[in-house]
Enzyme design. Structure first.
Site, short mmCIF file in Angstrom:
data_model
loop_
_atom_site.label_atom_id
_atom_site.label_comp_id
_atom_site.label_asym_id
_atom_site.label_seq_id
_atom_site.Cartn_x
_atom_site.Cartn_y
_atom_site.Cartn_z
N HIS A 120 30.81 -77.22 9.31
CA HIS A 120 32.11 -77.70 8.45
C HIS A 120 32.31 -76.83 7.45
O HIS A 120 31.57 -76.27 6.74
CB HIS A 120 31.99 -79.23 7.72
CG HIS A 120 33.08 -79.78 7.23
ND1 HIS A 120 33.52 -79.50 5.95
CD2 HIS A 120 33.95 -80.67 7.82
CE1 HIS A 120 34.61 -80.30 5.61
NE2 HIS A 120 34.93 -80.99 6.82
N ASP A 197 23.45 -80.62 6.23
CA ASP A 197 24.71 -81.53 6.24
C ASP A 197 24.83 -82.46 6.84
O ASP A 197 24.68 -82.40 8.05
CB ASP A 197 25.80 -80.50 6.39
CG ASP A 197 27.21 -81.22 6.39
OD1 ASP A 197 27.18 -82.28 6.19
OD2 ASP A 197 28.08 -80.43 6.64
N GLN A 200 28.11 -86.36 9.16
CA GLN A 200 28.26 -86.90 10.53
C GLN A 200 26.98 -87.61 10.93
O GLN A 200 27.08 -88.13 12.00
CB GLN A 200 28.69 -86.06 11.30
CG GLN A 200 30.24 -85.28 11.05
CD GLN A 200 31.30 -86.47 10.91
OE1 GLN A 200 31.14 -87.67 11.43
NE2 GLN A 200 32.45 -85.93 10.42
N LYS A 223 32.50 -92.00 4.84
CA LYS A 223 32.41 -91.98 6.26
C LYS A 223 31.54 -92.88 6.93
O LYS A 223 31.16 -92.88 8.27
CB LYS A 223 31.99 -90.32 6.95
CG LYS A 223 32.89 -89.35 6.57
CD LYS A 223 32.36 -88.19 6.66
CE LYS A 223 33.26 -86.68 6.41
NZ LYS A 223 34.40 -86.52 7.04
N CYS A 376 38.48 -78.52 9.83
CA CYS A 376 37.63 -78.00 8.69
C CYS A 376 36.49 -77.09 9.39
O CYS A 376 35.60 -77.14 8.80
CB CYS A 376 37.23 -78.79 7.64
SG CYS A 376 38.40 -79.69 6.67
#
Ligand code: PLP
Lengths: 419, 126
Positions: A120, A197, A200, A223, A376
């Site tokens: 991202h 990261d 997600q 999220k 993104c």
């Protein structure tokens, strides 16, 4: 599937509107809906205990501090961390910016950082900025769109100067779930700092920071059923202590003198100013909600949904539909990115439906709300040979009937737009 | 909601048969505009004669809104004086589309307008 979708929807007031207006919300990779429990926790804080934290020694001041500290503990244990390893930030983006801004001084400015192409922008741009500002070198490694990142991908880019590797555990565009534990272990053997990261992954699957062998990890509350404006940077005590502070101000200091200051202990060292107290409390309530369902169940539900999606894709066999990402549900999150096109005649009409039109029409025809654009992730989008795609992404309140509606919408769009 | 209200018949028609679509030989000015959020691009070509827009054409890879908007704009602008065209506002363009658009889609609708205004400015300053 151990999840009762209908039961879960009862906790989400927005589903009253969704039912009334026939909306099927499938943009959960962008942000998720909020259960009543989360909104109530925030409201209750403001109605009953509102005051600043770490300051007042009066009753509600102490209550607020307790609520805030408890939230940190609760969120920490959710990912297998200790309280002092969790820094509250605004979102995953801010967490990654702290990493990129502060690590160059830990590893030396002559260092190299490796990132992947499926990242991202928030795991790309901060490193580019750090490169301009501190002179570190950024290497973007290639990855295949239907396969996990492998050790070999990383190895090709390793040099004796590689000091940082920063990778997403789950791609927000391909849905690829990367197997990072073994990668983390090998990086540590080489003394390389591993940044993850997890924007997600933490919302969608069990994540244990110790098993991941990472040094820093980033995720966002919004999220995962929580409010926006709150997220976390996990860091091992060692790395957090070695990193210089990010912003200066109240909360982050121990003492301030006419000519200097000393920092507070971690994690406060990185939390300058009055924090997002309601955000932390709301995110903690979201964590409670997810814990009650069980992250194993969340993951198996979404795995079932993406498996069903890929089956439906084959069943419908729409001529113009092309999707991306691994076909194996074991390594695929509930993210389905696709295009609709058939050859190329050079004219706008008849062979291609722009993702914006897909998104617009899916909403107007069947109430299906999906995302369109580069998500993104421009480098990955360009590597797919395009500049925009459409994306559907699932969460705990989505069921198979949503997938059916989604494909009905795509079928209608193809009929309308493809000659 | 019926399929007809999704995009108006007029927009649909302009998208299916975009007017003045294509490249131009020897344009006076050529401008390329991109919308970074969706990658829409338009290359727009103009020919000017006696202060009037004699010819306009464009090639676009974009969504229905951006192509239809370019098509409608090209029809409206052809034959008008550059001065007159330059007084057109963004809200005029949006009004011509006859569709209420959200902020994201407005950018799609205005990409051809931005390109045309740039082309005129470039012509005037050359
Ligand atoms: C993989 C990934 N990383 C980082 C982010 C950034 O999250 P936020 O915008 O909440 O900071 C996102 C959100 O879209 C994401 O999907």
């Amino acid at each position: 599937m151990d999840i009762d979708v209908e039961e879960i929807r009862k906790h989400f007031p927005i589903f009253d509107r969704f039912r009334r207006d026939g909306i099927v919300y499938l943009d959960n990779a962008a942000t998720t809906q909020k259960p009543r429990e989360v909104v109530d926790a925030i409201t209750s804080f403001y109605y009953n205990s509102n005051s600043n934290v770490h300051r007042g020694v009066y009753r509600i001041g102490e209550e607020a501090t307790e609520l805030y500290n408890h939230s940190r503990e609760n969120i920490a244990s959710f990912i297998g961390a200790r309280s002092e390893e969790i820094v509250f930030v605004r979102n995953a983006t801010e967490a990654l910016n702290i990493a990129a801004n502060n690590l160059p001084d830990v590893v030396g400015r002559d260092s190299e950082v490796i990132i992947s192409r499926m990242e991202h922008h928030s795991n790309i741009v901060p490193w580019h900025i750090a490169s301009t500002r501190y002179g570190i070198r950024v290497k973007m490694m290639e990855n295949l769109p239907d396969r996990q990142i492998t050790w070999e991908d990383i190895e090709k880019n390793l040099t004796e100067k590689t000091r940082i590797v920063s990778l997403s555990q789950c791609s927000n565009i391909l849905g690829t779930i990367n197997d990072l534990s073994a990668i983390g272990k090998r990086l540590h053997e080489l003394g390389i700092i591993f940044v993850v990261d997890a924007a997600q992954s933490v919302p969608h699957m069990p994540v244990d920071v110790k098993k991941l062998n990472c040094d820093l990890l980033a995720f966002s509350g919004h999220k995962m059923l929580g409010p926006s404006g709150i997220g976390c940077l996990y860091g091992t005590s060692e790395i957090l202590e070695n990193m210089p502070p990010y912003m200066g101000g109240g909360e982050m200091i121990r003492e301030v003198y006419e000519n200097g200051f000393t920092t507070a202990d971690v994690p406060e060292k990185f939390e300058a100013g009055t924090p997002n107290i309601e955000g932390a409390i709301g995110l903690s309530a979201a964590v409670d909600f997810l814990k009650k369902i069980g992250m194993d169940n969340v993951r198996s539900h979404e795995k079932e949904l993406i498996k069903y999606t890929l089956e439906k894709e084959e069943e419908y066999a729409l001529e113009s539909l092309h999707s991306y990402g691994p076909r194996n549900p074991d390594i695929r999150a509930g993210i389905y990115t696709f295009q609709m096109k058939k050859g190329d005649s050079g004219k706008p009409f008849g062979n291609y439906v722009h993702p914006h039109d897909i998104s617009h029409l899916a909403d107007r025809i069947r109430g299906v709300e999906i995302r369109s654009g580069h998500h993104c992730a421009m480098p990955q989008t360009v590597a797919l040979g395009t500049y925009a795609t459409a994306r559907a992404s699932f969460y705990i309140y989505n069921g198979k009937e949503d997938v059916d509606t989604f494909f009905d919408a795509l079928k209608a769009i193809e009929k309308k737009m493809i000659a | 909601m019926t399929d007809d209200t999704i995009y108006s018949q007029i927009l649909d028609d302009h998208y299916r048969e975009p007017r003045n679509f294509g490249r131009m030989e020897d344009p006076d000015v050529q401008v390329t505009e991109t919308n970074p959020t969706c990658g829409d691009t338009i290359s727009l070509f103009i020919k000017v004669k006696d202060g009037n827009l004699a010819e306009i054409s464009y090639v676009a890879s974009g969504c229905l809104i951006s192509v239809a908007s370019a098509s409608i704009l090209s029809e409206k602008a052809t034959g008008s004086s550059l001065k007159e065209i330059r007084t057109m506002t963004k809200s005029d363009v949006l009004k011509n589309l006859g569709l209420k658009l959200g902020p994201a889609r407005e950018k799609c609708a205005l990409i051809s307008y931005d390109a045309l205004m740039k082309a005129i400015d470039r012509y005037n300053s050359s």
